[in-house]
Design a protein around this motif. Structure first.
Motif, short mmCIF file in Angstrom:
data_model
loop_
_atom_site.label_atom_id
_atom_site.label_comp_id
_atom_site.label_asym_id
_atom_site.label_seq_id
_atom_site.Cartn_x
_atom_site.Cartn_y
_atom_site.Cartn_z
N ARG A 36 0.84 -1.20 0.00
CA ARG A 36 0.00 0.00 0.00
C ARG A 36 0.87 1.25 0.00
NH1 ARG A 36 -2.50 -1.38 4.02
NH2 ARG A 36 -4.02 -2.68 2.91
N ALA A 37 1.99 1.20 0.72
CA ALA A 37 2.91 2.34 0.75
C ALA A 37 3.55 2.56 -0.61
CB ALA A 37 3.98 2.12 1.82
N VAL A 38 3.84 1.47 -1.34
CA VAL A 38 4.40 1.59 -2.70
C VAL A 38 3.41 2.32 -3.60
CG1 VAL A 38 5.06 0.30 -4.76
CG2 VAL A 38 5.91 -0.41 -2.52
N VAL A 39 2.12 1.98 -3.46
CA VAL A 39 1.10 2.65 -4.26
C VAL A 39 1.06 4.14 -3.94
CG1 VAL A 39 -1.40 2.82 -4.69
CG2 VAL A 39 -0.33 0.58 -4.45
N GLU A 40 1.11 4.47 -2.65
CA GLU A 40 0.99 5.86 -2.23
C GLU A 40 2.24 6.68 -2.52
OE1 GLU A 40 0.17 5.36 1.87
OE2 GLU A 40 -1.94 4.76 1.58
N GLN A 41 3.43 6.06 -2.39
CA GLN A 41 4.69 6.80 -2.53
C GLN A 41 5.28 6.75 -3.93
OE1 GLN A 41 5.70 8.74 -0.05
NE2 GLN A 41 4.02 7.99 1.25
N SER A 43 7.53 4.70 -5.05
CA SER A 43 8.87 4.13 -5.12
C SER A 43 9.11 3.30 -3.86
CB SER A 43 9.95 5.22 -5.22
OG SER A 43 10.13 5.88 -3.98
N ILE A 44 10.01 2.31 -3.98
CA ILE A 44 10.31 1.48 -2.82
C ILE A 44 11.08 2.28 -1.78
CG2 ILE A 44 11.62 -0.53 -2.04
CD1 ILE A 44 10.94 -1.92 -4.60
N THR A 45 11.95 3.21 -2.25
CA THR A 45 12.73 4.03 -1.33
C THR A 45 11.82 4.86 -0.43
OG1 THR A 45 14.57 4.20 -2.90
CG2 THR A 45 14.48 5.84 -1.13
N GLN A 46 10.86 5.54 -1.04
CA GLN A 46 9.94 6.38 -0.27
C GLN A 46 8.97 5.52 0.56
OE1 GLN A 46 10.31 9.64 0.08
NE2 GLN A 46 12.12 9.40 -1.23
N ALA A 47 8.59 4.38 0.01
CA ALA A 47 7.70 3.48 0.75
C ALA A 47 8.39 2.98 2.01
CB ALA A 47 7.28 2.32 -0.14
N ALA A 48 9.70 2.65 1.90
CA ALA A 48 10.46 2.18 3.05
C ALA A 48 10.53 3.26 4.13
CB ALA A 48 11.86 1.77 2.62
N LYS A 49 10.76 4.50 3.71
CA LYS A 49 10.83 5.61 4.67
C LYS A 49 9.48 5.80 5.37
CE LYS A 49 14.48 8.28 2.37
NZ LYS A 49 14.81 9.58 1.71
N ALA A 50 8.41 5.78 4.57
CA ALA A 50 7.08 5.98 5.14
C ALA A 50 6.72 4.83 6.08
CB ALA A 50 6.05 6.09 4.02
N PHE A 51 7.23 3.64 5.79
CA PHE A 51 6.90 2.45 6.57
C PHE A 51 7.83 2.28 7.77
CE2 PHE A 51 5.61 -2.12 6.80
CZ PHE A 51 4.24 -1.89 6.78
N GLY A 52 8.91 3.06 7.78
CA GLY A 52 9.83 3.01 8.92
C GLY A 52 10.79 1.84 8.90
N ILE A 53 11.17 1.37 7.70
CA ILE A 53 12.14 0.28 7.59
C ILE A 53 13.21 0.68 6.58
CG2 ILE A 53 10.45 -1.52 8.16
CD1 ILE A 53 10.20 -2.14 5.20
N SER A 54 14.28 -0.11 6.53
CA SER A 54 15.37 0.21 5.60
C SER A 54 14.97 -0.16 4.18
CB SER A 54 16.63 -0.57 5.99
OG SER A 54 16.44 -1.97 5.78
N TYR A 55 15.69 0.44 3.22
CA TYR A 55 15.42 0.12 1.81
C TYR A 55 15.66 -1.36 1.55
CZ TYR A 55 16.08 -0.29 -3.20
OH TYR A 55 15.99 -0.69 -4.52
N LYS A 56 16.74 -1.91 2.13
CA LYS A 56 17.06 -3.33 1.91
C LYS A 56 15.94 -4.22 2.42
CE LYS A 56 20.57 -6.90 2.65
NZ LYS A 56 19.57 -7.94 2.93
N GLY A 82 14.32 11.65 -13.32
CA GLY A 82 13.71 11.35 -12.03
C GLY A 82 14.05 9.96 -11.52
N GLY A 83 14.63 9.13 -12.38
CA GLY A 83 15.05 7.80 -11.95
C GLY A 83 13.97 6.75 -12.02
N GLY A 84 12.83 7.08 -12.65
CA GLY A 84 11.80 6.07 -12.79
C GLY A 84 10.91 5.97 -11.56
N SER A 85 10.09 4.92 -11.54
CA SER A 85 9.16 4.75 -10.43
C SER A 85 8.87 3.27 -10.20
CB SER A 85 7.84 5.49 -10.71
OG SER A 85 7.21 4.94 -11.87
N THR A 86 8.19 2.99 -9.14
CA THR A 86 7.80 1.62 -8.80
C THR A 86 6.28 1.60 -8.61
OG1 THR A 86 9.90 1.28 -7.66
CG2 THR A 86 8.13 -0.29 -7.22
#
Length: 273
Positions: A36-41, A43-56, A82-86
């Motif tokens: 759900r965070a990937v849909v909202e953000q 990208s995986i990078t932003q989704a990880a930040k919003a979810f409070g976990i590391s990118y890895k 922009g580097g694309g999106s997820t």
């Protein structure tokens, strides 16, 4: 000095919904939240930040879901500066939507279990937990222990909690429609008016397949009929409704030993779908 509890703590139940693919863990609430965070953000990078976990950690979870699902749920789209999106694939989006629907039902079911199932002062009723209402006073949750097929009707033997056995006769079509098979969980229902009570039958034979010995617990007289609550040997309770004349003829009273007779054709079966 240890503090004594004022009252017995209320028992409850909890549980989390997991999705599996061929027995392998695909994900639960946390992984669906990441999707759900990937849909909202976007990208995986932003989704990880919003979810409070590391990118890895986020990427490992997404990669695992993609592999276990058998086809991608999340895909990367190349871009320019922009580097694309997820984004979620069509299947990933459908999975996320379906999980939300099923999770809502799951939460409701757990809530009903917590409210109804662990009151140890009451008999367990699956129909009550499922909020199903029926005119049948007697409801038993059991397991099919034997199935004997006939030309037109099938004989279904159930084992109830405590080891009590109950036999039902249903049509072959009903057996197929309900998907009955050995070890299948079923609910057996018997109208109180279809329970016949008898005393002193040790030397007698009856055509009723179900003969359940027990003890009278309570009597509730009415203007015409009397409601009789029994404690059946082996565990479980049974309600019978008999006429006032029958109650008097049998001298029914709390503590009296009786046998409940139920014809197999009067046992109705139900399954959850």
């Amino acid at each position: 000095m240890a503090h004594k509890r004022d009252k017995t703590p209320r028992l409850g139940v909890g549980g989390e919904l997991w999705i599996t693919a061929d027995g392998r863990n695909l994900g639960s609430h946390a992984r669906m939240g990441l999707l759900r965070a990937v849909v909202e953000q976007g990208s995986i990078t932003q989704a990880a930040k919003a979810f409070g976990i590391s990118y890895k950690a986020a990427w490992d979870a997404v990669d695992t879901m993609n592999r276990v699902a058998g086809e991608p749920l999340v895909e990367r789209r190349p871009g320019g500066r922009g580097g694309g999106s997820t984004r979620l694939t069509e299947r990933g989006q459908r999975l996320l939507e379906r999980y939300a629907q099923v999770e809502a039902v799951h939460e409701r079911f757990v809530e009903m279990l917590a409210r109804e199932a662990f009151d140890l002062e009451q008999d367990f009723s699956l129909l009550k937990v499922l909020n199903v209402r029926t005119t049948a006073r007697n409801q038993f949750l059991g397991t099919v222990s034997a199935l004997r097929a006939g030309a037109v009707n099938d004989e279904i033997e159930l084992t109830l909690p405590g080891g009590m056995r109950l036999v039902a006769i249903v049509t072959r079509g009903s057996t197929e429609a309900l998907g009955l098979h050995t070890r299948a969980p079923v609910v057996a229902m018997v109208q109180a008016g279809n329970v016949i009570l008898a005393t002193g039958i040790e030397s007698m034979r009856f055509s009723a397949r179900n003969q359940l010995p027990g003890t009278v617990l309570t009597l509730t007289p009415g203007s015409v009929n009397t409601e009789v609550l029994l404690e059946v040997d082996g565990g479980g309770r049974l309600v019978a409704v008999v006429t006032q004349a029958s109650a008097e003829a049998l001298a029914l009273a709390p503590g009296l030993r009786v046998t409940a007779l139920i014809k197999a054709s009067d046992v109705l079966l139900a399954v959850t779908v």
